[in-house]
Design a protein around this motif. Sequence first.
Motif, short mmCIF file in Angstrom:
data_model
loop_
_atom_site.label_atom_id
_atom_site.label_comp_id
_atom_site.label_asym_id
_atom_site.label_seq_id
_atom_site.Cartn_x
_atom_site.Cartn_y
_atom_site.Cartn_z
N MET A 83 0.85 -1.19 0.00
CA MET A 83 0.00 0.00 0.00
C MET A 83 0.88 1.24 0.00
O MET A 83 1.64 1.46 0.96
N ASN A 84 0.80 2.02 -1.06
CA ASN A 84 1.59 3.24 -1.20
C ASN A 84 0.66 4.45 -1.24
O ASN A 84 -0.55 4.31 -1.47
N SER A 85 1.24 5.61 -1.04
CA SER A 85 0.48 6.87 -1.10
C SER A 85 -0.79 6.78 -0.25
O SER A 85 -1.88 7.14 -0.69
N LEU A 86 -0.63 6.32 0.96
CA LEU A 86 -1.78 6.09 1.82
C LEU A 86 -2.48 7.40 2.18
O LEU A 86 -1.83 8.45 2.34
N LYS A 87 -3.79 7.30 2.30
CA LYS A 87 -4.63 8.44 2.63
C LYS A 87 -5.39 8.15 3.94
O LYS A 87 -5.61 6.98 4.28
N PRO A 88 -5.82 9.18 4.65
CA PRO A 88 -6.60 8.94 5.88
C PRO A 88 -7.83 8.06 5.64
O PRO A 88 -8.19 7.26 6.51
N GLU A 89 -8.42 8.16 4.46
CA GLU A 89 -9.60 7.34 4.17
C GLU A 89 -9.28 5.87 3.95
O GLU A 89 -10.19 5.05 3.79
N ASP A 90 -8.00 5.53 3.93
CA ASP A 90 -7.60 4.11 3.87
C ASP A 90 -7.63 3.46 5.25
O ASP A 90 -7.43 2.25 5.37
N THR A 91 -7.84 4.26 6.29
CA THR A 91 -7.90 3.73 7.64
C THR A 91 -9.02 2.71 7.76
O THR A 91 -10.17 2.99 7.44
N ALA A 92 -8.66 1.50 8.20
CA ALA A 92 -9.63 0.40 8.28
C ALA A 92 -8.95 -0.82 8.87
O ALA A 92 -7.72 -0.86 9.00
N VAL A 93 -9.75 -1.81 9.19
CA VAL A 93 -9.22 -3.15 9.47
C VAL A 93 -9.16 -3.87 8.13
O VAL A 93 -10.16 -3.91 7.40
N TYR A 94 -8.01 -4.43 7.82
CA TYR A 94 -7.80 -5.11 6.55
C TYR A 94 -7.84 -6.62 6.78
O TYR A 94 -7.15 -7.14 7.66
N TYR A 95 -8.65 -7.29 5.95
CA TYR A 95 -8.85 -8.73 6.07
C TYR A 95 -8.34 -9.45 4.82
O TYR A 95 -8.61 -9.03 3.69
#
Length: 124
Positions: A83-95
Motif C-alpha cells: 500500500m503506497n500513497s496512503l490516505k486517511p480514508e484508507d484507515t480500516a481493518v484489513y482482512y
Amino acid sequence: QVQLVEAGGGLVQAGGSLRLSCVASGRTFSSYAMGWFRQAPGKERDFAATINWNGGSTGYADSVKGRFTISRDNAKNTVYLQMNSLKPEDTAVYYCARASRTWTQYMADEYDYWGQGTQVTVSS
C-alpha cells in the motif's frame, strides 16, 4: 481447515506506505484466488484487491487502483498487499480471504475463509 493470519498493519502518516502479509495454513493455497477486503469504522466490509491462483491476474477497487499492489508467493503460502500513497480514508481493518475458486473474485460471498484482520491507521 484453513487458517489465515495477517500481519503488517500499523500507524502511518498520509503519503506513507505499508506492506501487509497473510500466511495461510494447508496445502491447497496455490489452488485458490485470494483477496483483501477492508472495513472502516461504522461501514461495511469492502473489496480492495484480488489475485488469481498463480498471480497472473489481479483486480482492484477503484479507490485503491494505482496505489495498492497485491501479490502472492505460493511457495510460502503468502499473499501480500503493498500500500503506497496512503490516505486517511484508507484507515480500516484489513482482512485477508481465500476464495472458493481459482480466478479473481470481487464479492465477499465468493470467499470461504477469512483472517482476523489487521488495523491500518493513516494520520493526516
